[in-house]
Scaffold this motif. Structure first.
Motif, PDB file in Angstrom:
ATOM      1  N   ILE A  14       1.239  -0.855   0.383  1.00 56.34           N
ATOM      2  CA  ILE A  14      -0.057  -0.247  -0.149  1.00 56.34           C
ATOM      3  C   ILE A  14       1.143   1.078   0.138  1.00 56.34           C
ATOM      4  O   ILE A  14       0.280   1.696  -0.861  1.00 56.34           O
ATOM      5  N   SER A  17       2.379   2.238  -3.298  1.00 58.15           N
ATOM      6  CA  SER A  17       1.165   2.282  -4.456  1.00 58.15           C
ATOM      7  C   SER A  17       1.344   3.829  -3.992  1.00 58.15           C
ATOM      8  O   SER A  17       0.750   4.393  -5.023  1.00 58.15           O
ATOM      9  N   ALA A  99      -0.365   2.251   6.355  1.00 57.68           N
ATOM     10  CA  ALA A  99      -0.158   1.461   5.809  1.00 57.68           C
ATOM     11  C   ALA A  99       0.893   0.475   6.471  1.00 57.68           C
ATOM     12  O   ALA A  99       1.562  -0.855   5.968  1.00 57.68           O
ATOM     13  N   ALA A 122      -5.796   2.023   5.571  1.00 57.62           N
ATOM     14  CA  ALA A 122      -5.411   0.790   5.141  1.00 57.62           C
ATOM     15  C   ALA A 122      -5.621  -0.259   5.885  1.00 57.62           C
ATOM     16  O   ALA A 122      -6.236  -1.559   5.860  1.00 57.62           O
ATOM     17  N   ASP A 149      -9.724   0.612   2.594  1.00 55.55           N
ATOM     18  CA  ASP A 149      -9.197  -0.878   1.818  1.00 55.55           C
ATOM     19  C   ASP A 149     -10.688  -0.898   0.405  1.00 55.55           C
ATOM     20  O   ASP A 149     -11.447  -0.011   0.443  1.00 55.55           O
ATOM     21  N   MET A 203      -1.039  -8.314  -3.629  1.00 58.17           N
ATOM     22  CA  MET A 203      -0.074  -7.186  -1.818  1.00 58.17           C
ATOM     23  C   MET A 203       0.962  -7.867  -1.555  1.00 58.17           C
ATOM     24  O   MET A 203       1.528  -9.008  -1.874  1.00 58.17           O
ATOM     25  N   MET A 265      -5.080  -0.992  -6.151  1.00 58.43           N
ATOM     26  CA  MET A 265      -5.158  -0.125  -4.788  1.00 58.43           C
ATOM     27  C   MET A 265      -4.957   1.532  -5.036  1.00 58.43           C
ATOM     28  O   MET A 265      -5.296   2.190  -4.659  1.00 58.43           O
ATOM     29  N   ILE A 269      -6.164   4.701  -2.643  1.00 59.23           N
ATOM     30  CA  ILE A 269      -6.352   5.284  -1.919  1.00 59.23           C
ATOM     31  C   ILE A 269      -5.699   6.843  -2.392  1.00 59.23           C
ATOM     32  O   ILE A 269      -6.171   7.631  -1.608  1.00 59.23           O
TER      33      ILE A 269
END
Ligand code: NDP
Ligand code: MG
Length: 376
Positions: A14, A17, A99, A122, A149, A203, A265, A269
């Motif tokens: 996360i 990203s 995250a 997240a 999420d 992930m 994601m 985000i």
């Protein structure tokens, strides 16, 4: 007005990203703080590139290496779990993106909430363990909690179509993970590398295993109850292997609003960072004509008992969420070390839930005791 962002866990899936999203958003969004745990080379590279005012490494053993790697950079470096809490409450941070993986994110998330920050969530585990405490603190301190999420971002977006009192049901979708079509024997003995190869999402390791057991959906049901103040009776789960519809909200008049986008994601985000605005960004575009068909089915609760357990835990509240989450974190670690079978993960969680001394009304300290008991 420039928005300043702290990313707790910037070296993870996360976190990295989020940095790509912020790159594309331009000068209105600035990275002010970054944290990592063991991936010090990447954290040092991120510090050189994004030039945050502060950075922290939660594992204190890595402090010296990080300090050496960023020598000469204009950044204040600190270490240890407390360093994340200190960052979460810094006066010149507008948005804290959580995250970090697992319960380790609880204290900085709670600190950010108590400081009245905008918290882009997240890191779901703290809400599974202490959702009541988190949401009460948010209310009391005027913190804004925005879901990252994908399912919860979808629900959040769909909820804009009506009032809270007009919601009949939330439908969380699940890809079904790598073992959707496997039989019970194959699931029982699944290999680590097969459990780690998710069909639609890329992930971190822990959530990838959670998706394979479908514990991830169980955790998300509990997360949704807290984030949207929704009784669990109004939440359903549907398996949707294409991962295009990220969740749906059914309103009392029968209208169902769904949020769709490719499984990536960057969109949830970005929406949490730019909310209430929508900005052009790097998220891939949806071409339904290339996908052709979307399918939905009820989850198989015999093959994936984690989903059933998630609904039971959501009904219980109290210490149940803490035990459920901790047993899962510990069991996933054991599985990834090759010490237990894949099928043992959910069996261990269920036996922990059965054996534990349930308490309904509990303080944070009592939740942490339940967490520690379940891990042992
Ligand atoms: P990763 O494992 O990829 O990243 C975890 C991050 O947390 C890394 O920066 C890691 O540092 C750091 N970290 C690890 N252990 C600790 C610790 N004890 N204390 C503080 N920081 C620590 O996880 P993901 O990015 O996949 O997931 C993060 C969270 O977001 C999870 O709660 C997950 O459930 C949730 N989530 C993730 C999604 C995804 O697509 N990945 C989707 C929806 C939710 P380092 O790498 O330097 O060791
Ligand atoms: Mg999710």
């Amino acid at each position: 007005m420039t928005k300043t962002i702290a990313i707790l866990g910037s070296t993870g899936s996360i976190g990295t990203s989020a940095l790509k999203v912020i790159d594309a958003l331009g000068s209105d969004y600035r990275v002010a703080a970054l944290t990592g745990h063991n991936n010090i080379d990447l954290l040092a590279e991120q510090i050189r590139r994004y030039k945050p005012q502060v950075a922290a490494v939660s594992n204190p053993d890595n402090y010296r290496r990080l300090a050496d790697l960023v020598k000469g950079q204009n950044v204040i470096v600190s270490a240890g779990p407390q360093a994340l809490e200190d960052i979460a409450v810094m006066a010149d941070i507008d948005i804290v993106l959580t995250a970090v993986v697992g319960l380790a994110g609880l204290s900085p998330t709670l600190a950010a909430i108590k400081a009245g920050k905008t918290v882009a969530v997240a890191n779901k585990e703290p809400f599974v363990v202490a959702g009541k405490i988190m949401m009460e603190a948010a209310e009391k301190n005027g913190a804004t909690i925005l879901p990252v999420d994908s399912e919860h971002s979808a629900v959040f977006q769909c909820l804009h179509s009506g009032n809270a009192g007009e919601v009949a049901r939330l439908v969380l979708t699940a890809s079904g993970g790598p073992f959707r079509c496997a039989n019970e024997r194959e699931i029982e003995n699944a290999a680590i590398e097969d459990a780690l190869s998710h069909p639609t999402w890329n992930m971190g390791k822990k959530i990838t295993i959670d998706s394979a057991t479908m514990m991830n959906k169980a955790l998300e049901v509990i997360e949704a109850c807290w984030l949207f103040d929704m009784p669990v009776e109004k939440i359903d789960v549907l398996v949707h292997p294409e991962s295009i519809v990220h969740s749906m909200v059914e309103f009392v008049d029968g209208s169902v609003i769904a949020q769709m986008s490719p499984p990536d994601m960057t969109l949830p985000i970005q929406y949490a960072l730019t909310y209430p605005r929508r900005l052009a960004g790097i998220s891939p575009r949806l071409k339904l004509e290339d996908i052709g068909m979307l399918s939905f089915a009820k989850p198989d609760l015999l093959k994936f008992p984690a989903v059933r357990l998630g609904f039971e835990v959501a009904k219980l509240n109290g210490t149940a969420g803490a035990v459920f989450n901790a047993a899962n974190e510990a069991a996933v670690e054991e599985f990834l070390r090759g010490r237990i079978r894949f099928g043992s993960i959910v069996r261990l969680i269920e036996s922990c839930l059965e054996k534990h001394d349930f308490r309904a009304d509990v303080s944070l300290e009592e939740l942490l005791v339940a967490d520690e008991w379940a891990r042992q």
